[in-house]
Design a protein around this motif. Structure first.
Motif, mmCIF file in Angstrom:
data_model
loop_
_atom_site.group_PDB
_atom_site.id
_atom_site.type_symbol
_atom_site.label_atom_id
_atom_site.label_comp_id
_atom_site.label_asym_id
_atom_site.label_seq_id
_atom_site.Cartn_x
_atom_site.Cartn_y
_atom_site.Cartn_z
ATOM 1 N N LEU A 334 0.830 -1.204 0.000
ATOM 2 C CA LEU A 334 0.000 0.000 0.000
ATOM 3 C C LEU A 334 0.866 1.257 0.000
ATOM 4 O O LEU A 334 0.598 2.219 -0.727
ATOM 5 C CB LEU A 334 -0.931 -0.001 1.223
ATOM 6 C CG LEU A 334 -2.039 -1.063 1.225
ATOM 7 C CD1 LEU A 334 -2.713 -1.133 2.590
ATOM 8 C CD2 LEU A 334 -3.074 -0.793 0.137
ATOM 9 N N GLU A 335 1.913 1.233 0.799
ATOM 10 C CA GLU A 335 2.813 2.390 0.843
ATOM 11 C C GLU A 335 3.559 2.552 -0.478
ATOM 12 O O GLU A 335 3.808 3.676 -0.925
ATOM 13 C CB GLU A 335 3.783 2.248 2.013
ATOM 14 C CG GLU A 335 3.092 2.428 3.368
ATOM 15 C CD GLU A 335 4.020 2.202 4.545
ATOM 16 O OE1 GLU A 335 3.813 2.854 5.590
ATOM 17 O OE2 GLU A 335 4.952 1.368 4.439
ATOM 18 N N ASP A 336 3.890 1.434 -1.129
ATOM 19 C CA ASP A 336 4.545 1.505 -2.444
ATOM 20 C C ASP A 336 3.633 2.138 -3.488
ATOM 21 O O ASP A 336 4.114 2.718 -4.476
ATOM 22 C CB ASP A 336 4.968 0.103 -2.901
ATOM 23 C CG ASP A 336 6.146 -0.449 -2.103
ATOM 24 O OD1 ASP A 336 6.820 0.351 -1.416
ATOM 25 O OD2 ASP A 336 6.379 -1.669 -2.171
ATOM 26 N N LEU A 337 2.317 2.039 -3.282
ATOM 27 C CA LEU A 337 1.355 2.682 -4.187
ATOM 28 C C LEU A 337 1.168 4.167 -3.861
ATOM 29 O O LEU A 337 0.403 4.858 -4.544
ATOM 30 C CB LEU A 337 0.000 1.975 -4.107
ATOM 31 C CG LEU A 337 -0.099 0.571 -4.717
ATOM 32 C CD1 LEU A 337 -1.469 -0.037 -4.443
ATOM 33 C CD2 LEU A 337 0.180 0.604 -6.213
ATOM 34 N N GLY A 338 1.836 4.625 -2.827
ATOM 35 C CA GLY A 338 1.704 6.024 -2.428
ATOM 36 C C GLY A 338 0.564 6.290 -1.481
ATOM 37 O O GLY A 338 0.216 7.448 -1.219
ATOM 38 N N LEU A 339 -0.036 5.229 -0.940
ATOM 39 C CA LEU A 339 -1.155 5.376 -0.007
ATOM 40 C C LEU A 339 -0.640 5.517 1.421
ATOM 41 O O LEU A 339 0.435 5.013 1.761
ATOM 42 C CB LEU A 339 -2.095 4.177 -0.125
ATOM 43 C CG LEU A 339 -2.767 4.032 -1.493
ATOM 44 C CD1 LEU A 339 -3.448 2.680 -1.626
ATOM 45 C CD2 LEU A 339 -3.773 5.158 -1.722
ATOM 46 N N LYS A 340 -1.426 6.198 2.268
ATOM 47 C CA LYS A 340 -1.027 6.433 3.653
ATOM 48 C C LYS A 340 -1.846 5.545 4.596
ATOM 49 O O LYS A 340 -3.081 5.564 4.548
ATOM 50 C CB LYS A 340 -1.232 7.903 4.013
ATOM 51 C CG LYS A 340 -0.330 8.856 3.230
ATOM 52 C CD LYS A 340 -0.600 10.307 3.619
ATOM 53 C CE LYS A 340 0.284 11.260 2.820
ATOM 54 N NZ LYS A 340 0.009 12.690 3.164
ATOM 55 N N LEU A 341 -1.147 4.797 5.416
ATOM 56 C CA LEU A 341 -1.827 3.975 6.413
ATOM 57 C C LEU A 341 -2.388 4.878 7.511
ATOM 58 O O LEU A 341 -1.712 5.793 7.993
ATOM 59 C CB LEU A 341 -0.870 2.946 6.992
ATOM 60 C CG LEU A 341 -0.376 1.906 5.961
ATOM 61 C CD1 LEU A 341 0.784 1.104 6.507
ATOM 62 C CD2 LEU A 341 -1.515 0.982 5.555
ATOM 63 N N PHE A 342 -3.634 4.616 7.900
ATOM 64 C CA PHE A 342 -4.334 5.493 8.848
ATOM 65 C C PHE A 342 -3.725 5.406 10.246
ATOM 66 O O PHE A 342 -3.617 6.410 10.948
ATOM 67 C CB PHE A 342 -5.820 5.117 8.881
ATOM 68 C CG PHE A 342 -6.663 6.020 9.727
ATOM 69 C CD1 PHE A 342 -6.885 7.336 9.345
ATOM 70 C CD2 PHE A 342 -7.243 5.558 10.896
ATOM 71 C CE1 PHE A 342 -7.669 8.183 10.133
ATOM 72 C CE2 PHE A 342 -8.025 6.390 11.673
ATOM 73 C CZ PHE A 342 -8.234 7.702 11.293
ATOM 74 N N ILE A 343 -3.363 4.206 10.670
ATOM 75 C CA ILE A 343 -2.730 4.018 11.978
ATOM 76 C C ILE A 343 -1.220 4.112 11.791
ATOM 77 O O ILE A 343 -0.612 3.238 11.165
ATOM 78 C CB ILE A 343 -3.128 2.666 12.606
ATOM 79 C CG1 ILE A 343 -4.653 2.531 12.697
ATOM 80 C CG2 ILE A 343 -2.484 2.502 13.983
ATOM 81 C CD1 ILE A 343 -5.327 3.533 13.590
ATOM 82 N N LYS A 344 -0.634 5.159 12.335
ATOM 83 C CA LYS A 344 0.783 5.411 12.099
ATOM 84 C C LYS A 344 1.680 4.410 12.823
ATOM 85 O O LYS A 344 2.691 3.952 12.281
ATOM 86 C CB LYS A 344 1.146 6.837 12.546
ATOM 87 C CG LYS A 344 0.308 7.926 11.901
ATOM 88 C CD LYS A 344 0.416 7.907 10.387
ATOM 89 C CE LYS A 344 -0.411 9.018 9.749
ATOM 90 N NZ LYS A 344 -0.444 8.914 8.283
ATOM 91 N N ASP A 345 1.332 4.085 14.063
ATOM 92 C CA ASP A 345 2.151 3.180 14.877
ATOM 93 C C ASP A 345 1.884 1.739 14.445
ATOM 94 O O ASP A 345 0.778 1.217 14.611
ATOM 95 C CB ASP A 345 1.799 3.366 16.357
ATOM 96 C CG ASP A 345 2.720 2.589 17.296
ATOM 97 O OD1 ASP A 345 3.363 1.611 16.844
ATOM 98 O OD2 ASP A 345 2.791 2.949 18.482
#
Length: 424
Positions: A334-345
């Motif tokens: 998901l991060e490789d697609l440029g998306l941001k995970l909602f839960i940072k930790d």
């Protein structure tokens, strides 16, 4: 089949046009008159059932494996047969393993996770008693409303979706409100957060308070140890990582909870959820005979028993580590697609339900509709307070593997290319 359907539809139309004549026998002979049936058979009921195949990669229910479907399709037996009681005994032992508890008062509710949620509140709390509810998503909101409806004095701890509570914050509230019950969600699926549990039960017991925990979205996917973590009431649902069809809800009560529950001054507000009767139906009250209370979902219990068997065969620790491995693979993609995970930790992310912030410039409803139409995959948006904030992706139990994670990533990549609303 086409001829059958055509004939059935013709018959349905005919009944709408020509009143049926009925024949009624009397002691004087046969009397002919107009039928008392005025509503014809609906055309939809004269067609075979059609259900599309979908990849259920949302927060639940999840796809049911063939082995569990087969178990649910076994011939029905009576809900009061001795063989059924044997299956219920197996379910109890399976729940004890999944929850990591030796509690005798362990059973499965005839209904979804909400049924277990209401059962816990209705049986433990009496009108006028103080209840403390941690709200960081929709499930705390639900428990607060349930407790309020049955006359409890409800106090709340509040965080926005994705927030969690420190033990110091919990202790401060317990000291202030002196509740008989504290509710906390372990797997908050509306935000994709798994809440730390260590020490919470000890703090509750210090203030003579019972701890109620919701593990519907987390059981089998994230570590949870009922007895070791001093959880007094724990419940889950059948349709998430357990992969059974919706409709049964495991729940367990500690000795402390049972003492409060069975020494009430008033009866619980629900007869169906009264643990005095349910404890007998499940053979937990020490009496030699089980007495009819309600007709349990026999096929649902077959399926639940099989799902618990699969978890036992795999092993809890293997299940936890497998869900973490696949979740981490998904998170990186998901991060490789440029998306941001909602839960940072990373340590607070729920392995079974991943939440991503809605990407800027997109209509989240259009993204979901496109993915459903072109990939037959279900993702969902937020729920309750997280609506408009997140997209939710669930890979749990049978669905939890790298091939499905790769399918999720490919579908999202395609949707991001096709659905962009504003071009930079």
């Amino acid at each position: 089949m086409e001829n059958y359907v055509s004939s059935a539809l013709w018959c349905a139309r005919l009944t709408q046009q020509v009143p049926l004549e009925s024949v009624r026998s009397t002691k004087h002979g046969v009397h002919r008159g107009m039928s008392s049936v005025t509503i014809p058979p609906p055309a939809c009921m004269l067609r075979p059932l059609e259900v599309p195949f979908r990849y259920l990669f949302g927060p639940g229910p999840s796809n049911v494996p063939p082995r569990i479907l087969a178990a649910g399709g076994r011939p029905i037996i009576g809900h009061m047969h001795s063989e059924m009681f044997g299956i219920m005994n197996d379910i109890k032992k399976g729940i004890q393993y999944a929850f990591q508890t030796s509690n005798n008062m362990t059973l499965a509710m005839s209904g979804s996770g909400h049924t277990a949620m209401e059962c816990a509140v209705f049986n433990i709390v009496e009108p006028g008693e103080s209840v403390l509810v941690a709200i960081n998503g929709i499930w705390g909101e639900r428990v607060a409303e349930i407790a309020e409806r049955m006359g409890a004095k409800v106090h709340t701890l509040f965080k926005t979706p994705g927030g969690h509570f420190t033990n110091a914050e919990i202790e401060q509230a317990l000291a202030k409100y002196k509740p008989v019950l504290f509710f906390l969600t372990h797997g908050e699926s509306s935000a994709g957060l798994v809440h730390p549990m260590d020490g919470v039960g000890d703090i509750c017991h210090k203030y003579n308070c019972l701890l109620l925990v919701d593990s519907v979205a987390s059981l089998g996917a994230a570590p949870l140890l009922m007895d070791q973590q001093n959880i007094d009431i724990l419940y889950t649902g059948s349709q998430k990582a357990l992969n059974a069809p919706p409709g049964t809800a495991p729940v367990s009560f500690s000795e402390r909870a049972c003492h409060k529950m069975f020494n009430r001054k008033t009866k619980p507000v629900s007869y169906l959820l009264d643990m005095t009767h349910l404890s007998n139906y499940w053979g937990n009250d020490g009496k030699p005979e089980r007495i009819y209370h309600h007709t349990g979902p026999v096929s649902g219990f077959f399926a639940l028993r099989e799902s618990l068997a699969i978890l036992a065969e795999m092993g809890l620790e293997n299940s936890w580590s497998h869900h973490t491995e696949i979740a981490e693979y998904l998170w990186k993609g998901l991060e490789d697609l440029g998306l941001k995970l909602f839960i940072k930790d990373k340590d607070l992310r729920l392995p079974s339900v991943t939440t991503i912030a809605i990407p800027e410039g997109y209509d989240w409803k259009e993204l979901l509709a496109y993915i459903m139409k072109h990939h037959r995959i279900e993702f969902t948006g937020g729920l309750g307070p997280s609506v408009g904030m997140v997209l939710r992706i669930g890979l749990m139990g049978y669905n939890c593997n790298k091939a499905n994670a790769a399918m999720v990533l490919a579908a999202l990549e395609d949707a991001l290319k096709q659905c962009r609303k504003s071009k930079a």
